[in-house]
Design a protein around this motif. Structure first.
Motif, PDB file in Angstrom:
ATOM      1  N   ALA A 150      13.039  16.914  15.605  1.00 23.04           N
ATOM      2  CA  ALA A 150      12.537  15.573  16.190  1.00 23.04           C
ATOM      3  C   ALA A 150      11.688  14.847  15.158  1.00 23.04           C
ATOM      4  CB  ALA A 150      12.105  15.571  17.402  1.00 23.04           C
ATOM      5  N   THR A 151      10.635  15.644  14.604  1.00 24.31           N
ATOM      6  CA  THR A 151       9.404  15.197  13.738  1.00 24.31           C
ATOM      7  C   THR A 151      10.162  14.750  12.525  1.00 24.31           C
ATOM      8  OG1 THR A 151       7.768  16.354  14.914  1.00 24.31           O
ATOM      9  CG2 THR A 151       7.329  15.622  12.889  1.00 24.31           C
ATOM     10  N   ALA A 152      10.863  15.812  11.832  1.00 26.50           N
ATOM     11  CA  ALA A 152      11.679  15.163  10.553  1.00 26.50           C
ATOM     12  C   ALA A 152      12.502  14.185  10.814  1.00 26.50           C
ATOM     13  CB  ALA A 152      12.243  16.435  10.207  1.00 26.50           C
ATOM     14  N   ALA A 153      13.261  14.114  11.786  1.00 25.36           N
ATOM     15  CA  ALA A 153      14.110  12.834  11.868  1.00 25.36           C
ATOM     16  C   ALA A 153      13.488  11.709  12.140  1.00 25.36           C
ATOM     17  CB  ALA A 153      15.015  13.160  13.056  1.00 25.36           C
ATOM     18  N   VAL A 154      12.311  11.614  12.863  1.00 22.80           N
ATOM     19  CA  VAL A 154      11.471  10.471  12.916  1.00 22.80           C
ATOM     20  C   VAL A 154      10.888   9.983  11.702  1.00 22.80           C
ATOM     21  CG1 VAL A 154       9.440   9.345  14.076  1.00 22.80           C
ATOM     22  CG2 VAL A 154      11.229  10.735  15.467  1.00 22.80           C
ATOM     23  N   GLN A 155      10.490  10.767  10.851  1.00 21.56           N
ATOM     24  CA  GLN A 155       9.843  10.544   9.617  1.00 21.56           C
ATOM     25  C   GLN A 155      10.889  10.047   8.640  1.00 21.56           C
ATOM     26  OE1 GLN A 155       8.179  14.393   8.499  1.00 21.56           O
ATOM     27  NE2 GLN A 155       6.166  13.891   9.566  1.00 21.56           N
ATOM     28  N   GLU A 156      12.079  10.584   8.632  1.00 25.16           N
ATOM     29  CA  GLU A 156      13.282   9.971   7.808  1.00 25.16           C
ATOM     30  C   GLU A 156      13.529   8.776   8.027  1.00 25.16           C
ATOM     31  OE1 GLU A 156      15.264  10.544   4.686  1.00 25.16           O
ATOM     32  OE2 GLU A 156      14.638  12.606   5.620  1.00 25.16           O
ATOM     33  N   LEU A 157      13.537   8.269   9.681  1.00 31.65           N
ATOM     34  CA  LEU A 157      13.961   7.030   9.865  1.00 31.65           C
ATOM     35  C   LEU A 157      12.713   5.876   9.662  1.00 31.65           C
ATOM     36  CD1 LEU A 157      16.177   5.117  11.251  1.00 31.65           C
ATOM     37  CD2 LEU A 157      15.005   5.822  13.470  1.00 31.65           C
ATOM     38  N   VAL A 158      11.498   6.328   9.661  1.00 30.19           N
ATOM     39  CA  VAL A 158      10.368   5.430   9.507  1.00 30.19           C
ATOM     40  C   VAL A 158      10.235   5.173   8.043  1.00 30.19           C
ATOM     41  CG1 VAL A 158       7.909   5.218   9.617  1.00 30.19           C
ATOM     42  CG2 VAL A 158       9.244   6.234  11.431  1.00 30.19           C
ATOM     43  N   ARG A 159      10.477   6.344   7.262  1.00 29.56           N
ATOM     44  CA  ARG A 159      10.550   6.169   5.788  1.00 29.56           C
ATOM     45  C   ARG A 159      11.421   4.899   5.221  1.00 29.56           C
ATOM     46  NH1 ARG A 159      10.065  11.020   4.071  1.00 29.56           N
ATOM     47  NH2 ARG A 159      12.057  11.317   4.285  1.00 29.56           N
ATOM     48  N   ALA A 160      12.661   4.951   5.906  1.00 35.16           N
ATOM     49  CA  ALA A 160      13.712   4.168   5.372  1.00 35.16           C
ATOM     50  C   ALA A 160      13.364   2.829   5.873  1.00 35.16           C
ATOM     51  CB  ALA A 160      15.075   4.670   6.102  1.00 35.16           C
ATOM     52  N   LEU A 161      12.843   2.665   7.111  1.00 37.16           N
ATOM     53  CA  LEU A 161      12.432   1.473   7.558  1.00 37.16           C
ATOM     54  C   LEU A 161      11.476   0.529   6.667  1.00 37.16           C
ATOM     55  CD1 LEU A 161      12.553   2.129  11.405  1.00 37.16           C
ATOM     56  CD2 LEU A 161      14.068   0.252  10.419  1.00 37.16           C
ATOM     57  N   LEU A 162      10.589   1.394   6.411  1.00 38.73           N
ATOM     58  CA  LEU A 162       9.527   0.744   5.565  1.00 38.73           C
ATOM     59  C   LEU A 162      10.189   0.376   4.143  1.00 38.73           C
ATOM     60  CD1 LEU A 162       6.596   3.118   5.971  1.00 38.73           C
ATOM     61  CD2 LEU A 162       6.766   0.762   6.803  1.00 38.73           C
ATOM     62  N   GLU A 163      11.194   0.984   3.640  1.00 33.77           N
ATOM     63  CA  GLU A 163      11.695   0.533   2.353  1.00 33.77           C
ATOM     64  C   GLU A 163      12.669  -0.674   2.570  1.00 33.77           C
ATOM     65  OE1 GLU A 163      13.496   3.662  -0.004  1.00 33.77           O
ATOM     66  OE2 GLU A 163      12.266   5.296   0.698  1.00 33.77           O
ATOM     67  N   LEU A 164      13.477  -0.465   3.685  1.00 26.72           N
ATOM     68  CA  LEU A 164      14.174  -1.676   4.140  1.00 26.72           C
ATOM     69  C   LEU A 164      13.517  -2.903   4.155  1.00 26.72           C
ATOM     70  CD1 LEU A 164      17.124  -1.370   6.763  1.00 26.72           C
ATOM     71  CD2 LEU A 164      15.652  -3.460   6.637  1.00 26.72           C
ATOM     72  N   VAL A 165      12.359  -2.867   5.037  1.00 24.55           N
ATOM     73  CA  VAL A 165      11.681  -4.132   5.035  1.00 24.55           C
ATOM     74  C   VAL A 165      11.099  -4.612   3.684  1.00 24.55           C
ATOM     75  CG1 VAL A 165       9.545  -5.101   5.957  1.00 24.55           C
ATOM     76  CG2 VAL A 165      10.904  -3.491   7.479  1.00 24.55           C
TER      77      VAL A 165
END
Length: 347
Positions: A150-165
């Motif tokens: 779960a932690t790795a999955a959340v980190q993956e999504l958060v990193r992508a969201l920051l790059e997306l923004v």
């Protein structure tokens, strides 16, 4: 695994029935968990219902669910099960819908998937709030994955969201910039489009328990594929057909957006490039004849060819990266078919 540099003769988007069977109930449950008003707007946006909330019997306006398909296939590619990656697939599709709702508001696009965009039906505040609700739903989906990943999955999504923004912010900034280089544009596209597609693939690997090397290969495959997809999308925005693509063709030119074909054309030194720079630098509103002329000038100045070549270059890089993930032969074939279909859409 041999590198493939040319697409199959007919790259038609593959229909993966098992993906729909697995994904749709989970997506419906995620949307059903949204607040009432946002649930209705999200259902309309996805093509599940009309503006009054009545179910729509046809699936013609629904998307192809490319990103969740990539998540599920990426999990299978590294030896996991599609079901274990389902929370990630739901998350990336909800994030994708969040970006589409907000993008339509930012760009003022009135069409989405052959229908009126949600903001033009329900108003800007409702569309923005629905996007926000979908983003929350996406985060909830990945936090509910099994504890070890779960932690790795959340980190993956958060990193992508920051790059997306960041990528979306650059895209908006470019509209006012006097000049945008091809390199700058590609960096923006990697954030705006490549980040989420890379995340979709990486999440499949993460949730399947793959090692970091294989996850990295999947992530890079998705990122390069995302940039290639953006190149193809830019081509559709200028030379596509609204009746087939569901996109407001010509809107990018009317708004003087510096998409990849335009950025490449504006960098030219011939007469067509000079005339195009003059039109882009003027402040008067553009009519249909102006847009038709700009379309012709972009092609004459080499913008169309440059974007097509870049799409192919990014695709070659994507397939090289996919090989580094050591996928199973069958999953590699399916991922390759999806990839080529994404950049060979009807123009």
């Amino acid at each position: 695994m041999s590198q493939i540099t040319d697409p199959p003769p007919a790259a038609v988007f593959p229909r993966l029935g098992w993906v729909d069977d697995l994904l749709l109930p989970a997506l419906e449950a995620a949307v059903a968990a949204l607040p009432g008003a946002e649930r209705k707007v999200a259902g309309y946006h996805r093509g599940w219902c009309d503006a009054e909330g009545a179910p729509v019997p046809t699936v013609s306006s629904r998307g192809k669910a490319v990103r969740p398909a990539l998540t599920l296939l990426s999990a299978v590619a590294v030896g996991g099960s599609a079901r274990c990656a389902l929370p990630g697939a739901v998350a990336v599709e909800l994030v994708h819908d969040f970006t589409l709702l907000h993008d339509d508001v930012i760009d003022g696009d009135a069409l989405r998937r052959h229908r009126r965009a949600a903001w033009s039906v329900f108003g800007t505040p409702s569309a923005v709030l629905t996007g926000d609700a979908l983003l929350v739903g996406a985060m909830r989906a990945v936090t509910e994955t099994p504890a070890p990943v779960a932690t790795a999955a959340v980190q993956e999504l958060v990193r992508a969201l920051l790059e997306l923004v960041e990528g979306q912010s650059l895209d908006v900034t470019f509209e006012e910039a006097p000049k945008v280089s091809v390199a700058q544009y590609l960096a923006m596209a990697e954030g705006k489009t490549g980040s989420l597609m890379g995340c979709a693939c990486a999440l499949g690997g993460v949730l399947a328990g793959a090692d970091s090397e294989r996850v990295s290969g999947l992530r890079e495959f998705g990122r390069r594929l995302g940039v290639a997809f953006q190149c193809a999308d830019d081509l559709l925005g200028i030379w596509g057909r609204t009746a087939r693509s569901g996109k407001p063709v010509g809107a990018d030119l009317a708004a003087r957006k510096k998409s990849l074909p335009v950025a490449a054309a504006l960098a030219g030194t011939d007469a067509a490039a000079e005339q195009l720079r003059s039109l882009y630098g003027s402040s008067h509103p553009l009519g249909e004849q102006d847009i038709a002329l700009m379309r012709e000038l972009v092609e004459k100045a080499g913008g169309r060819e440059a974007a097509e070549q870049e799409a192919r270059r990014q695709m070659s890089a994507a397939l090289r990266a996919l090989s580094c993930a050591r996928p199973t032969a069958d999953a590699y074939r399916q991922l390759q078919e999806i990839a080529w279909a994404m950049i060979r859409r009807d123009t």
